[in-house]
Design a protein around this motif. Structure first.
Motif, PDB file in Angstrom:
ATOM      1  N   UNK A 119       0.833  -1.208   0.000  1.00  0.00           N
ATOM      2  CA  UNK A 119       0.000   0.000   0.000  1.00  0.00           C
ATOM      3  C   UNK A 119       0.866   1.255   0.000  1.00  0.00           C
ATOM      4  N   UNK A 120       1.963   1.245   0.726  1.00  0.00           N
ATOM      5  CA  UNK A 120       2.854   2.420   0.760  1.00  0.00           C
ATOM      6  C   UNK A 120       3.503   2.667  -0.595  1.00  0.00           C
ATOM      7  N   UNK A 121       3.948   1.586  -1.219  1.00  0.00           N
ATOM      8  CA  UNK A 121       4.601   1.748  -2.526  1.00  0.00           C
ATOM      9  C   UNK A 121       3.621   2.278  -3.570  1.00  0.00           C
ATOM     10  N   UNK A 122       2.429   1.769  -3.566  1.00  0.00           N
ATOM     11  CA  UNK A 122       1.444   2.226  -4.541  1.00  0.00           C
ATOM     12  C   UNK A 122       1.011   3.669  -4.281  1.00  0.00           C
ATOM     13  N   UNK A 123       0.956   4.074  -3.024  1.00  0.00           N
ATOM     14  CA  UNK A 123       0.633   5.471  -2.724  1.00  0.00           C
ATOM     15  C   UNK A 123       1.741   6.393  -3.233  1.00  0.00           C
ATOM     16  N   UNK A 124       2.970   5.972  -3.069  1.00  0.00           N
ATOM     17  CA  UNK A 124       4.077   6.778  -3.583  1.00  0.00           C
ATOM     18  C   UNK A 124       4.016   6.895  -5.104  1.00  0.00           C
ATOM     19  N   UNK A 125       3.696   5.819  -5.735  1.00  0.00           N
ATOM     20  CA  UNK A 125       3.586   5.865  -7.196  1.00  0.00           C
ATOM     21  C   UNK A 125       2.474   6.808  -7.630  1.00  0.00           C
ATOM     22  N   UNK A 126       1.343   6.772  -6.922  1.00  0.00           N
ATOM     23  CA  UNK A 126       0.223   7.650  -7.284  1.00  0.00           C
ATOM     24  C   UNK A 126       0.596   9.118  -7.076  1.00  0.00           C
TER      25      UNK A 126
ATOM     26  N   UNK B   6      -7.576  11.174  -7.318  1.00  0.00           N
ATOM     27  CA  UNK B   6      -8.386  10.075  -6.759  1.00  0.00           C
ATOM     28  C   UNK B   6      -7.523   8.850  -6.458  1.00  0.00           C
ATOM     29  N   UNK B   7      -6.549   8.543  -7.328  1.00  0.00           N
ATOM     30  CA  UNK B   7      -5.647   7.423  -7.090  1.00  0.00           C
ATOM     31  C   UNK B   7      -4.844   7.634  -5.820  1.00  0.00           C
ATOM     32  N   UNK B   8      -4.405   8.865  -5.633  1.00  0.00           N
ATOM     33  CA  UNK B   8      -3.655   9.158  -4.411  1.00  0.00           C
ATOM     34  C   UNK B   8      -4.534   8.974  -3.181  1.00  0.00           C
ATOM     35  N   UNK B   9      -5.795   9.424  -3.273  1.00  0.00           N
ATOM     36  CA  UNK B   9      -6.701   9.284  -2.129  1.00  0.00           C
ATOM     37  C   UNK B   9      -6.990   7.808  -1.838  1.00  0.00           C
ATOM     38  N   UNK B  10      -7.167   7.020  -2.903  1.00  0.00           N
ATOM     39  CA  UNK B  10      -7.427   5.584  -2.718  1.00  0.00           C
ATOM     40  C   UNK B  10      -6.231   4.899  -2.073  1.00  0.00           C
ATOM     41  N   UNK B  11      -5.052   5.197  -2.553  1.00  0.00           N
ATOM     42  CA  UNK B  11      -3.866   4.592  -1.979  1.00  0.00           C
ATOM     43  C   UNK B  11      -3.652   5.004  -0.534  1.00  0.00           C
ATOM     44  N   UNK B  12      -4.022   6.221  -0.225  1.00  0.00           N
ATOM     45  CA  UNK B  12      -3.920   6.661   1.166  1.00  0.00           C
ATOM     46  C   UNK B  12      -4.872   5.877   2.065  1.00  0.00           C
ATOM     47  N   UNK B  13      -6.091   5.623   1.551  1.00  0.00           N
ATOM     48  CA  UNK B  13      -7.051   4.840   2.338  1.00  0.00           C
ATOM     49  C   UNK B  13      -6.561   3.394   2.517  1.00  0.00           C
ATOM     50  N   UNK B  14      -6.042   2.791   1.437  1.00  0.00           N
ATOM     51  CA  UNK B  14      -5.524   1.423   1.530  1.00  0.00           C
ATOM     52  C   UNK B  14      -4.331   1.350   2.466  1.00  0.00           C
ATOM     53  N   UNK B  15      -3.514   2.364   2.476  1.00  0.00           N
ATOM     54  CA  UNK B  15      -2.387   2.386   3.403  1.00  0.00           C
ATOM     55  C   UNK B  15      -2.867   2.437   4.843  1.00  0.00           C
ATOM     56  N   UNK B  16      -3.927   3.178   5.067  1.00  0.00           N
ATOM     57  CA  UNK B  16      -4.477   3.240   6.425  1.00  0.00           C
ATOM     58  C   UNK B  16      -5.026   1.880   6.852  1.00  0.00           C
ATOM     59  N   UNK B  17      -5.708   1.203   5.930  1.00  0.00           N
ATOM     60  CA  UNK B  17      -6.227  -0.112   6.253  1.00  0.00           C
ATOM     61  C   UNK B  17      -5.093  -1.114   6.501  1.00  0.00           C
ATOM     62  N   UNK B  18      -4.051  -1.060   5.696  1.00  0.00           N
ATOM     63  CA  UNK B  18      -2.914  -1.961   5.891  1.00  0.00           C
ATOM     64  C   UNK B  18      -2.246  -1.703   7.229  1.00  0.00           C
ATOM     65  N   UNK B  19      -2.168  -0.446   7.595  1.00  0.00           N
ATOM     66  CA  UNK B  19      -1.579  -0.120   8.896  1.00  0.00           C
ATOM     67  C   UNK B  19      -2.413  -0.691  10.026  1.00  0.00           C
ATOM     68  N   UNK B  20      -3.733  -0.576   9.893  1.00  0.00           N
ATOM     69  CA  UNK B  20      -4.615  -1.137  10.930  1.00  0.00           C
ATOM     70  C   UNK B  20      -4.501  -2.653  10.992  1.00  0.00           C
ATOM     71  N   UNK B  21      -4.459  -3.303   9.809  1.00  0.00           N
ATOM     72  CA  UNK B  21      -4.344  -4.762   9.768  1.00  0.00           C
ATOM     73  C   UNK B  21      -3.034  -5.239  10.376  1.00  0.00           C
ATOM     74  N   UNK B  22      -1.985  -4.504  10.138  1.00  0.00           N
ATOM     75  CA  UNK B  22      -0.694  -4.895  10.691  1.00  0.00           C
ATOM     76  C   UNK B  22      -0.704  -4.813  12.213  1.00  0.00           C
TER      77      UNK B  22
END
Length: 565
Positions: A382-389, A487-503
């Motif tokens: 999720x972090x890598x994809x947010x950086x790419x976006x 929008x891609x950046x916002x989506x990646x930010x949300x996925x990063x937040x979820x990954x952080x919570x899951x971890x």
């Protein structure tokens, strides 16, 4: 052997009975002596001068009716009347007895009984009369048996009377048992012989059975008892019990089984299988010298492990002396380790418990590592994809030289609105000038010029919103690309937040899934040997061989019966 006796008579019938000499065959000691059968004899003129009776002068006796000792007489009532009347003349009573039709065998029996009871009988019929007067039934079974018993004590050989006693006589000096009594005695002797043969056969079978049992059951049992009591090396067993516990439940459903054996049943089964595996045996051999311990010469040959034994042979011995079981009702793992010495049994048991603890830790670490690894991988992705976006959005902004497409669109729209307002004022001014009858052309020319300039500017601005200027993209295209990148950046930010919570959740859950081994019963050095149980093992060996012998005997008997049938 039965004595066959036949009755003969002289060719011309006579009324006087004479003794007849019969050949005597060898008979068993229990058999009765041969008897002399009275027959009808011819007159003295017809007898040979030598006193011998020729063989061709004999014929079967017709007086034998075949009824035995029973009497079926039509004149029975007359006889009873004659016997009951003591005043009647002897000649009349004898005539009545003659009319009864008694057989020769019955008359002979009556004569012998009269002689036994010392009655002065002058003939066979007189003997019947005297016996009846004395109250004796001459044809009763008991009387006949008494007569036979009395004769059995006499002589059993037939002798030829002297020359002066060869004449026919009414009374014989030595009566012998009848044919029926002789047949009965022969039958009893045959029955006794058969019974003796059965007893002897049963004794032989019984002796053969004991011989087979001695060879196939008692001898192996004796050998096994000698081994258990004198040869077998005593083995000492160290017993231990432990349970696998869990820190807490992993979910609301699993929380129902917290504190029960179902929560850790899979881990317990896995540990049990590990302790019974070849891997555990090899580790025990490397750490504690399992093979060397059982290869010692002090161990008896049946339990000793050869020094050059294969790994399979060592593992077979390991499974024999290391027994691990799992109780699902209590969740306990029971382990019994046997060795030739108490100290070795405790060492082996302690080492195996340590291996079990390591395996439980590995199971927990594997479970925790899998969850944490997956959560970390999801967070990193999720972090890598947010950086790419974000880099893509910056590239678009740099490319289009626009920080925000919305701001650019707002500026253009506001410019168009301002120009459109000026254009409206200029159009109103020119319309007012044209409303005069004679408008001033010098004043109208600048107004018309400004109106044309405003219209061209508004048209340029409007075309810039949807159409590109030269080779550049339109504002609509720029706005669309920037919006998608945003929008891609916002989506990646949300996925990063979820990954952080899951971890973070996986870390907590992994901590809750921690397994640990709790020792319930520690291994203690035994002071008495648990093997061999000499008496019990000997009895078990005897029962096993006895069962095998019975099974083989029954199988052979069934096969023999089928073949003979």
């Amino acid at each position: 052997m039965k004595l066959k006796v036949e009755r003969y008579r002289l060719s011309p019938p006579a009324e006087v009975a004479a003794p007849e000499l019969q050949p005597v065959s060898p008979a068993p000691a229990a058999a009765a002596a041969p008897r002399v059968v009275p027959q009808r004899v011819a007159p003295a003129a017809l007898r040979p001068a030598s006193g011998q009776i020729p063989d061709d002068a004999f014929a079967p006796d017709p007086d034998e009716d075949g009824f035995g000792a029973q009497s079926y007489l039509p004149e029975a009532k007359q006889t009873e009347a004659a016997v009951s009347n003591p005043d009647a003349m002897p000649g009349e009573e004898i005539d009545v007895i003659r009319k009864e039709g008694l057989t020769g065998r019955q008359l002979r029996i009556a004569r012998r009984m009269a002689q036994k009871h010392n009655l002065p009988a002058t003939s066979d019929f007189d003997a019947v009369r005297l016996l009846r007067q004395a109250g004796i039934d001459p044809f009763g079974r008991s009387a006949v048996l008494e007569l036979v018993e009395g004769d059995a004590e006499g002589s059993r050989a037939l002798t030829v009377p002297p020359e002066g006693e060869r004449l026919p006589q009414t009374m014989k000096p030595a009566p012998l048992p009848s044919t029926e009594v002789k047949a009965e005695d022969s039958h009893l002797a045959e029955v006794r012989r058969i019974q003796a043969d059965l007893v002897a056969r049963r004794r032989r079978r019984f002796a053969l059975l004991w011989a087979k049992l001695a060879v196939f059951v008692f001898l192996p049992t004796l050998i096994a008892g000698w081994y258990f009591f004198a040869v077998a090396t005593p083995m000492y067993t160290a017993t231990s019990k432990f349970v696998i516990q869990q820190a807490s439940a992993t979910s609301s459903l699993a929380g129902l089984f917290t504190g029960t054996s179902f929560a850790t049943s899979q881990d317990s089964v896995a540990v049990q299988n590990f302790l019974q595996s070849n891997d555990a045996m090899q580790r025990l051999d490397q750490d504690k010298g399992f093979r060397a311990h059982f290869s010692d010469p002090s161990v008896d040959p049946l339990q000793r492990l050869e020094s050059d034994a294969t790994n399979s042979a060592a593992y077979a011995l390991y499974t024999k002396f290391v027994r691990v079981s799992y109780d699902p009702t209590e969740g306990l793992i029971n382990m019994e380790v046997s060795a030739a010495s108490p100290q070795a049994a405790v060492e082996f048991s302690t080492a195996l418990i340590g291996y079990a603890e390591e395996r439980v830790d590995q199971l927990s670490a594997t479970l925790r590592g899998d969850q944490e690894t997956s959560a970390k991988e999801a967070f990193a992705d999720a972090t890598a994809k947010l950086n790419d976006a974000q880099r893509h959005l910056v590239d678009l902004q740099t490319k289009y030289k626009t920080l925000s497409s919305e701001i650019e669109a707002g500026l253009v729209t506001s410019q168009i609105a301002a120009l459109d307002s000026q254009l409206t004022q200029e159009r109103l001014a020119i319309a007012q000038m044209e409303a005069n009858a004679s408008p001033n052309q010098a004043r109208m020319a600048p107004v018309k010029s400004r109106i044309a300039t405003l219209e061209s500017e508004i048209a340029r601005l409007r075309s810039g919103l949807t159409e590109g200027e030269g080779t550049g993209p339109s504002l609509a295209t720029v706005q669309s690309d920037l919006a998608m990148a945003t929008a891609e950046v916002a989506t990646r930010q949300m996925m990063l937040a979820q990954a952080t919570t899951a971890m973070e959740t996986s870390r907590i859950e992994a901590a809750r899934k921690t397994r640990y081994l709790e020792l319930a019963v520690r291994p203690v050095a035994p002071d008495t040997a648990s093997y061999p149980k000499a008496f019990e093992d000997t009895i078990v060996v005897m029962l096993i061989f006895l069962g095998l012998y019975l099974m083989v005997s029954m199988t052979i008997a069934i096969l023999r019966e089928q073949v003979s049938g």
